[in-house]
Design a protein around this motif. Structure first.
Motif, PDB file in Angstrom:
ATOM      1  N   ASP A  25     -26.356 -78.916 -53.525  1.00 25.77           N
ATOM      2  CA  ASP A  25     -25.072 -79.367 -52.995  1.00 25.77           C
ATOM      3  C   ASP A  25     -23.995 -79.351 -54.080  1.00 25.77           C
ATOM      4  O   ASP A  25     -22.881 -78.877 -53.857  1.00 25.77           O
ATOM      5  CB  ASP A  25     -25.225 -80.766 -52.392  1.00 25.77           C
ATOM      6  CG  ASP A  25     -23.937 -81.252 -51.750  1.00 25.77           C
ATOM      7  OD1 ASP A  25     -23.392 -80.548 -50.876  1.00 25.77           O
ATOM      8  OD2 ASP A  25     -23.463 -82.337 -52.138  1.00 25.77           O
ATOM      9  N   LEU A  26     -24.328 -79.851 -55.247  1.00 24.08           N
ATOM     10  CA  LEU A  26     -23.367 -79.876 -56.360  1.00 24.08           C
ATOM     11  C   LEU A  26     -22.924 -78.466 -56.732  1.00 24.08           C
ATOM     12  O   LEU A  26     -21.729 -78.188 -56.850  1.00 24.08           O
ATOM     13  CB  LEU A  26     -24.004 -80.573 -57.575  1.00 24.08           C
ATOM     14  CG  LEU A  26     -23.188 -80.627 -58.854  1.00 24.08           C
ATOM     15  CD1 LEU A  26     -21.936 -81.475 -58.670  1.00 24.08           C
ATOM     16  CD2 LEU A  26     -24.042 -81.185 -59.995  1.00 24.08           C
ATOM     17  N   ASP A  27     -23.885 -77.573 -56.912  1.00 18.70           N
ATOM     18  CA  ASP A  27     -23.582 -76.216 -57.364  1.00 18.70           C
ATOM     19  C   ASP A  27     -23.082 -75.301 -56.257  1.00 18.70           C
ATOM     20  O   ASP A  27     -22.743 -74.146 -56.513  1.00 18.70           O
ATOM     21  CB  ASP A  27     -24.812 -75.590 -58.006  1.00 18.70           C
ATOM     22  CG  ASP A  27     -25.060 -76.088 -59.422  1.00 18.70           C
ATOM     23  OD1 ASP A  27     -24.477 -77.122 -59.807  1.00 18.70           O
ATOM     24  OD2 ASP A  27     -25.847 -75.441 -60.141  1.00 18.70           O
ATOM     25  N   ASP A  29     -20.336 -75.874 -54.525  1.00 17.23           N
ATOM     26  CA  ASP A  29     -18.876 -75.971 -54.500  1.00 17.23           C
ATOM     27  C   ASP A  29     -18.295 -75.006 -55.529  1.00 17.23           C
ATOM     28  O   ASP A  29     -18.497 -75.173 -56.736  1.00 17.23           O
ATOM     29  CB  ASP A  29     -18.456 -77.415 -54.802  1.00 17.23           C
ATOM     30  CG  ASP A  29     -16.960 -77.646 -54.665  1.00 17.23           C
ATOM     31  OD1 ASP A  29     -16.163 -76.701 -54.870  1.00 17.23           O
ATOM     32  OD2 ASP A  29     -16.581 -78.789 -54.370  1.00 17.23           O
ATOM     33  N   VAL A  30     -17.578 -73.996 -55.066  1.00 15.66           N
ATOM     34  CA  VAL A  30     -17.044 -72.987 -55.986  1.00 15.66           C
ATOM     35  C   VAL A  30     -16.046 -73.581 -56.974  1.00 15.66           C
ATOM     36  O   VAL A  30     -15.897 -73.067 -58.085  1.00 15.66           O
ATOM     37  CB  VAL A  30     -16.417 -71.784 -55.239  1.00 15.66           C
ATOM     38  CG1 VAL A  30     -17.486 -70.988 -54.517  1.00 15.66           C
ATOM     39  CG2 VAL A  30     -15.321 -72.210 -54.294  1.00 15.66           C
ATOM     40  N   GLU A  31     -15.362 -74.662 -56.605  1.00 13.88           N
ATOM     41  CA  GLU A  31     -14.453 -75.305 -57.562  1.00 13.88           C
ATOM     42  C   GLU A  31     -15.233 -76.000 -58.682  1.00 13.88           C
ATOM     43  O   GLU A  31     -14.802 -76.005 -59.823  1.00 13.88           O
ATOM     44  CB  GLU A  31     -13.521 -76.290 -56.851  1.00 13.88           C
ATOM     45  CG  GLU A  31     -12.347 -75.635 -56.177  1.00 13.88           C
ATOM     46  CD  GLU A  31     -11.479 -74.836 -57.148  1.00 13.88           C
ATOM     47  OE1 GLU A  31     -11.009 -75.387 -58.164  1.00 13.88           O
ATOM     48  OE2 GLU A  31     -11.269 -73.640 -56.881  1.00 13.88           O
ATOM     49  N   VAL A  32     -16.364 -76.590 -58.362  1.00 15.24           N
ATOM     50  CA  VAL A  32     -17.217 -77.196 -59.395  1.00 15.24           C
ATOM     51  C   VAL A  32     -17.719 -76.108 -60.353  1.00 15.24           C
ATOM     52  O   VAL A  32     -17.810 -76.320 -61.556  1.00 15.24           O
ATOM     53  CB  VAL A  32     -18.404 -77.957 -58.748  1.00 15.24           C
ATOM     54  CG1 VAL A  32     -19.441 -78.367 -59.787  1.00 15.24           C
ATOM     55  CG2 VAL A  32     -17.890 -79.182 -57.988  1.00 15.24           C
ATOM     56  N   THR A  37     -19.842 -70.262 -63.517  1.00 16.38           N
ATOM     57  CA  THR A  37     -20.266 -68.953 -63.019  1.00 16.38           C
ATOM     58  C   THR A  37     -19.275 -68.383 -62.019  1.00 16.38           C
ATOM     59  O   THR A  37     -19.356 -67.208 -61.687  1.00 16.38           O
ATOM     60  CB  THR A  37     -21.644 -69.050 -62.335  1.00 16.38           C
ATOM     61  OG1 THR A  37     -21.528 -69.905 -61.194  1.00 16.38           O
ATOM     62  CG2 THR A  37     -22.704 -69.573 -63.287  1.00 16.38           C
ATOM     63  N   GLY A  38     -18.407 -69.234 -61.498  1.00 18.16           N
ATOM     64  CA  GLY A  38     -17.440 -68.802 -60.507  1.00 18.16           C
ATOM     65  C   GLY A  38     -18.002 -68.669 -59.107  1.00 18.16           C
ATOM     66  O   GLY A  38     -17.288 -68.285 -58.186  1.00 18.16           O
ATOM     67  N   GLN A  39     -19.275 -68.990 -58.935  1.00 15.12           N
ATOM     68  CA  GLN A  39     -19.907 -68.873 -57.621  1.00 15.12           C
ATOM     69  C   GLN A  39     -21.029 -69.893 -57.480  1.00 15.12           C
ATOM     70  O   GLN A  39     -21.510 -70.420 -58.480  1.00 15.12           O
ATOM     71  CB  GLN A  39     -20.460 -67.466 -57.422  1.00 15.12           C
ATOM     72  CG  GLN A  39     -21.485 -67.068 -58.463  1.00 15.12           C
ATOM     73  CD  GLN A  39     -21.814 -65.585 -58.402  1.00 15.12           C
ATOM     74  OE1 GLN A  39     -21.285 -64.855 -57.583  1.00 15.12           O
ATOM     75  NE2 GLN A  39     -22.681 -65.148 -59.281  1.00 15.12           N
ATOM     76  N   PRO A  40     -21.449 -70.170 -56.254  1.00 19.07           N
ATOM     77  CA  PRO A  40     -22.545 -71.121 -56.057  1.00 19.07           C
ATOM     78  C   PRO A  40     -23.834 -70.635 -56.718  1.00 19.07           C
ATOM     79  O   PRO A  40     -24.068 -69.433 -56.840  1.00 19.07           O
ATOM     80  CB  PRO A  40     -22.709 -71.161 -54.535  1.00 19.07           C
ATOM     81  CG  PRO A  40     -21.407 -70.696 -53.985  1.00 19.07           C
ATOM     82  CD  PRO A  40     -20.884 -69.698 -54.984  1.00 19.07           C
ATOM     83  N   PHE A 157     -18.484 -60.901 -71.871  1.00 20.56           N
ATOM     84  CA  PHE A 157     -19.180 -61.109 -70.612  1.00 20.56           C
ATOM     85  C   PHE A 157     -19.048 -59.826 -69.796  1.00 20.56           C
ATOM     86  O   PHE A 157     -17.956 -59.249 -69.714  1.00 20.56           O
ATOM     87  CB  PHE A 157     -18.579 -62.278 -69.827  1.00 20.56           C
ATOM     88  CG  PHE A 157     -18.711 -63.604 -70.517  1.00 20.56           C
ATOM     89  CD1 PHE A 157     -19.878 -64.342 -70.408  1.00 20.56           C
ATOM     90  CD2 PHE A 157     -17.672 -64.116 -71.283  1.00 20.56           C
ATOM     91  CE1 PHE A 157     -20.007 -65.566 -71.041  1.00 20.56           C
ATOM     92  CE2 PHE A 157     -17.786 -65.347 -71.924  1.00 20.56           C
ATOM     93  CZ  PHE A 157     -18.966 -66.072 -71.804  1.00 20.56           C
ATOM     94  N   ASP A 158     -20.138 -59.380 -69.195  1.00 21.55           N
ATOM     95  CA  ASP A 158     -20.087 -58.180 -68.360  1.00 21.55           C
ATOM     96  C   ASP A 158     -19.218 -58.381 -67.127  1.00 21.55           C
ATOM     97  O   ASP A 158     -18.590 -57.440 -66.649  1.00 21.55           O
ATOM     98  CB  ASP A 158     -21.502 -57.768 -67.940  1.00 21.55           C
ATOM     99  CG  ASP A 158     -22.321 -57.245 -69.112  1.00 21.55           C
ATOM    100  OD1 ASP A 158     -21.720 -56.754 -70.090  1.00 21.55           O
ATOM    101  OD2 ASP A 158     -23.563 -57.345 -69.049  1.00 21.55           O
ATOM    102  N   ASP A 159     -19.201 -59.598 -66.597  1.00 20.47           N
ATOM    103  CA  ASP A 159     -18.419 -59.916 -65.408  1.00 20.47           C
ATOM    104  C   ASP A 159     -17.611 -61.185 -65.699  1.00 20.47           C
ATOM    105  O   ASP A 159     -17.939 -62.267 -65.218  1.00 20.47           O
ATOM    106  CB  ASP A 159     -19.356 -60.124 -64.212  1.00 20.47           C
ATOM    107  CG  ASP A 159     -18.615 -60.231 -62.896  1.00 20.47           C
ATOM    108  OD1 ASP A 159     -17.420 -59.869 -62.853  1.00 20.47           O
ATOM    109  OD2 ASP A 159     -19.233 -60.689 -61.922  1.00 20.47           O
ATOM    110  N   PRO A 160     -16.549 -61.067 -66.519  1.00 18.07           N
ATOM    111  CA  PRO A 160     -15.829 -62.264 -66.961  1.00 18.07           C
ATOM    112  C   PRO A 160     -15.115 -62.998 -65.834  1.00 18.07           C
ATOM    113  O   PRO A 160     -14.657 -62.399 -64.865  1.00 18.07           O
ATOM    114  CB  PRO A 160     -14.821 -61.718 -67.977  1.00 18.07           C
ATOM    115  CG  PRO A 160     -14.650 -60.288 -67.617  1.00 18.07           C
ATOM    116  CD  PRO A 160     -15.956 -59.837 -67.009  1.00 18.07           C
ATOM    117  N   LEU A 161     -15.058 -64.307 -65.987  1.00 18.90           N
ATOM    118  CA  LEU A 161     -14.320 -65.154 -65.063  1.00 18.90           C
ATOM    119  C   LEU A 161     -12.837 -65.103 -65.397  1.00 18.90           C
ATOM    120  O   LEU A 161     -12.462 -64.843 -66.545  1.00 18.90           O
ATOM    121  CB  LEU A 161     -14.799 -66.602 -65.187  1.00 18.90           C
ATOM    122  CG  LEU A 161     -16.240 -66.891 -64.821  1.00 18.90           C
ATOM    123  CD1 LEU A 161     -16.597 -68.332 -65.170  1.00 18.90           C
ATOM    124  CD2 LEU A 161     -16.471 -66.621 -63.348  1.00 18.90           C
TER     125      LEU A 161
END
Length: 175
Positions: A25-27, A29-32, A37-40, A157-161
């Protein structure tokens, strides 16, 4: 229940195998997860990798690890705080809170409690924390806990945020 740390408003305990859904549940939330990681985080990763690693740390590094955090008055799970093992005598401070727990000072309160415990009870000599330079909320928590800016650095990072181009920052406090 045995509490690892208690503050005026928070109580922290060890995680157990029964806590998978709390972490999912915590992970979820994309804002959390925005600056992480930018994703769940997939449930399978939490159940098969993340939670077993958390539990293993309790045995391999007594007194260190991640701690489930609850509001004392309501008993509501709000996230976790951590003192993750580093070099001997050192630990890395971390925290991840549910979005509905943001803005109430819980992150600073929990971080301060872990820094105190780390030095007073665990004999640590240095505690550090790292976040993205653009994560101003987390940087404020580090400062509230007494940590001071050490450096700005850049990682590949290969896929930077979004915001990665501004780098990462490290803060620390020593005994």
């Amino acid at each position: 229940m045995e509490w690892y740390v208690e503050t005026e408003r928070l109580a922290m305990r060890q995680f157990t195998l029964a806590d998978v859904e709390l972490l999912v549940d915590l992970d979820s939330d994309v804002e959390v997860m925005r600056y992480l990681t930018g994703q769940p985080t997939p449930r399978e990763q939490i159940a098969d990798q993340d939670l077993p690693a958390i539990l293993a740390t309790y045995d391999s590094h007594p007194g260190l690890g991640k701690w489930a955090a609850y509001e004392r008055t309501t008993g509501r799970f709000i996230g976790w705080f951590s003192l993750d093992p580093g070099l001997p005598g050192e630990a890395e401070l971390g925290y991840r809170l549910r979005r509905d727990a943001w803005g109430f000072g819980y992150a600073g309160e929990g971080a301060i409690a872990l820094v105190r415990k780390g030095f007073a009870e665990l004999g640590l000599t240095r505690i550090n924390a790292i976040t993205m330079a653009v994560n101003t909320g987390s940087r404020k928590v580090m400062q509230k806990a007494g940590l001071r800016f050490v450096r700005l650095f850049h990682e590949h990072f290969d896929d930077p945020l979004p915001g990665t181009e501004h780098g990462e920052v490290e803060y620390e406090i020593t005994r």
